[in-house]
Scaffold this active site. Structure first.
Site, mmCIF file in Angstrom:
data_model
loop_
_atom_site.group_PDB
_atom_site.id
_atom_site.type_symbol
_atom_site.label_atom_id
_atom_site.label_comp_id
_atom_site.label_asym_id
_atom_site.label_seq_id
_atom_site.Cartn_x
_atom_site.Cartn_y
_atom_site.Cartn_z
ATOM 1 N N GLY A 61 0.760 -1.171 -0.231
ATOM 2 C CA GLY A 61 -0.010 -0.211 -0.211
ATOM 3 C C GLY A 61 0.865 1.089 0.265
ATOM 4 N N THR A 62 1.948 1.236 0.802
ATOM 5 C CA THR A 62 2.705 2.677 0.774
ATOM 6 C C THR A 62 3.526 2.830 -0.203
ATOM 7 O OG1 THR A 62 3.074 2.215 3.191
ATOM 8 C CG2 THR A 62 4.787 3.370 1.471
ATOM 9 N N ASN A 105 -7.686 3.841 8.922
ATOM 10 C CA ASN A 105 -7.107 2.408 9.779
ATOM 11 C C ASN A 105 -7.232 2.905 10.463
ATOM 12 O OD1 ASN A 105 -5.719 4.621 8.526
ATOM 13 N ND2 ASN A 105 -3.924 4.233 10.317
ATOM 14 N N HIS A 136 -1.101 -7.624 2.628
ATOM 15 C CA HIS A 136 -1.104 -8.634 3.525
ATOM 16 C C HIS A 136 -2.407 -8.440 4.314
ATOM 17 C CE1 HIS A 136 0.544 -4.694 6.863
ATOM 18 N NE2 HIS A 136 0.539 -4.930 5.031
ATOM 19 N N CYS A 148 1.070 2.147 12.300
ATOM 20 C CA CYS A 148 2.705 2.236 11.697
ATOM 21 C C CYS A 148 3.656 4.141 12.636
ATOM 22 C CB CYS A 148 2.542 2.963 10.269
ATOM 23 S SG CYS A 148 1.372 1.670 9.018
HETATM 24 N N1 PLP Z 1 -2.945 3.189 3.647
HETATM 25 C C1 PLP Z 1 -3.391 2.197 4.657
HETATM 26 C C2 PLP Z 1 -5.579 3.165 5.095
HETATM 27 C C3 PLP Z 1 -3.146 1.279 6.090
HETATM 28 O O1 PLP Z 1 -3.629 1.316 6.662
HETATM 29 C C4 PLP Z 1 -1.432 1.195 5.554
HETATM 30 C C5 PLP Z 1 -1.121 -0.166 6.216
HETATM 31 O O2 PLP Z 1 -1.692 0.477 7.374
HETATM 32 C C6 PLP Z 1 -0.783 1.879 4.346
HETATM 33 C C7 PLP Z 1 -1.290 2.560 3.247
HETATM 34 C C8 PLP Z 1 0.810 1.103 3.420
HETATM 35 O O3 PLP Z 1 0.029 -0.239 3.469
HETATM 36 P P1 PLP Z 1 1.567 -1.366 3.246
HETATM 37 O O4 PLP Z 1 1.814 -1.538 4.631
HETATM 38 O O5 PLP Z 1 0.883 -1.841 2.608
HETATM 39 O O6 PLP Z 1 2.205 -0.177 3.059
#
Ligand code: PLP
Length: 393
Positions: A72-73, A152, A202, A326
């Site tokens: 996602g990042t 989140n 994931h 995070c």
């Molecule tokens: N965006 C949201 C809303 C998230 O909750 C997260 C991870 O917690 C991410 C992006 C980041 O995703 P990734 O862990 O796959 O990089």
């Protein structure tokens, strides 16, 4: 490890057996590099394009509109940097105050290094972005807008269709971070009306390391990763074929049972919320009571430190989170909770519970009992130490 009730699925979920089984041949027999001009490469390329087509069918888009990423990042980085730098217009980006750091930090980078002006829309006390506020924030200089589908930390779900519509009428591309929405909400990109949408595997039962950006055909986007020109030049690097196949299966498994599974889980969630609110004096639910994810509930427990409740719950076999994973390790109060209007002391008492589809309602009932007992235990510990301030208790 003892048997635990794992209620931190918004941070990450266990890999699903069906997903791993479908990935296995791609790692052991059909393991070729899809760019290689031999039988192994061609077999892998065929599997890769099958996975892409499956996901495209699920999202209601063309296969060529999907870009696989590491998660996602990276999908958010590609969407925001890529779209902003390819068509900067007036270097103005609109976002909300409750985005994930994987959006906010990207926008800060664009502000510091590329001179973009960022307008951050406030949210209501329950975390909702107003379409009217969005409409008045857009101007001729606006390059793009990004607002997350579901939050989140508090689980509030935005009216993405409505917000995307405001942007479409103004001719502004609209991106949504749908990482937390997947598995709970519809992901039909045509219906949502979005220009771009980010997903992460994931949270859905793939191993970590695979994600996806939907990017509407014809949207200019500069690559972030340069190299061999994979993914039609939009994301270089040897393709994670097994990850893509796993993501296709995980999305099938997660989106297939909707909306019935979401309705069922929302009932279990509401019972969990009632038990916690009924059993813990002063407990406050954060986020929107109606527009919320079926698999997430977060609370503030005035007078107790969220971390202390977290530890007490773990002792009792329940795993959860005191905020966004995070931001773990940081003692800063959650920016999301502050944006909802909570004061710093109340924000420091937050605890988040999140789960996946199919979590037995019995687990949530047991967890609610553990929450009530844990907050009581932490509070009585604080009362036994009269010098302790409420936040230290
Ligand atoms: N965006 C949201 C809303 C998230 O909750 C997260 C991870 O917690 C991410 C992006 C980041 O995703 P990734 O862990 O796959 O990089």
């Amino acid at each position: 490890m003892d048997i635990m009730i794992y209620l931190d699925a918004a941070a990450t979920a266990p890999a699903r057996r069906e997903v791993l089984e479908e990935m296995w041949p791609l790692l052991t027999t059909t393991f070729g590099n899809p760019s290689s001009h031999h039988a192994y490469g061609e077999a892998a390329a065929a599997e890769f394009s099958r996975a892409r087509a499956r996901i495209a069918a699920l999202l209601g888009c063309r296969a060529s509109e999907l870009v696989f990423t590491s998660g996602g990042t990276e999908a958010n980085n590609l969407a925001l940097k890529g779209m902003a730098l390819a068509a900067p217009r007036g270097r103005h980006i609109v976002t909300s105050a409750i985005e994930h750091p994987a959006v906010l930090e990207v926008l800060d980078h664009l502000r510091r290094l590329h001179g973009f002006r960022i307008t951050t829309l406030p949210v209501s006390g329950t975390g909702l972005v107003s379409p009217d506020a969005l409409a008045s924030a857009l101007d001729d200089a606006t390059t793009l807008c990004t607002v997350m589908y579901a939050n989140n930390e508090v689980g509030t779900v935005q009216d993405v269709e409505g917000l995307a519509g405001v942007c479409r009428r103004a001719g502004v591309p609209f991106h949504t971070d749908a990482v937390q929405a997947a598995g709970w909400l519809p992901l039909d990109v045509g219906r949502l009306g979005v220009t771009a949408l980010s997903l992460s595997g994931h949270k859905l039962g793939t191993p970590k390391g695979i994600g996806l950006l939907y990017l509407r055909a014809g949207t200019p986007c500069e690559p972030v990763l340069h190299g061999g020109g994979q993914e039609r030049g939009r994301r270089s690097g040897t393709e994670n074929v097994a990850g893509a196949v796993g993501l296709a299966r995980a999305l099938d498994l997660a989106q297939g049972p909707l909306p019935a599974a979401a309705v069922m889980e929302a009932t279990a969630r509401d019972a969990f919320i009632s038990s916690v609110l009924g059993g813990v004096p002063g407990a406050v639910l954060t986020g929107d009571a109606e527009q919320r994810l079926p698999g997430l509930a977060s609370f503030c427990f005035p007078g107790v430190n969220g971390e202390a409740v977290l530890l007490e719950l773990e002792r009792r076999g329940v795993i959860c989170s005191s905020g966004s994973a995070c931001a773990a390790g940081s003692t800063e109060p959650s920016a999301v909770l502050l944006a909802l209007g909570l004061d710093e002391e109340t924000a420091s008492t937050a605890v988040r519970f999140s789960w996946t589809q199919g979590t037995p309602s019995g687990d949530l009932e047991a967890a609610a009992r553990a929450v009530v007992a844990s907050v009581r235990a932490v509070r009585s510990l604080g009362a036994a130490h009269p010098d302790a301030t409420p936040a230290e208790a």
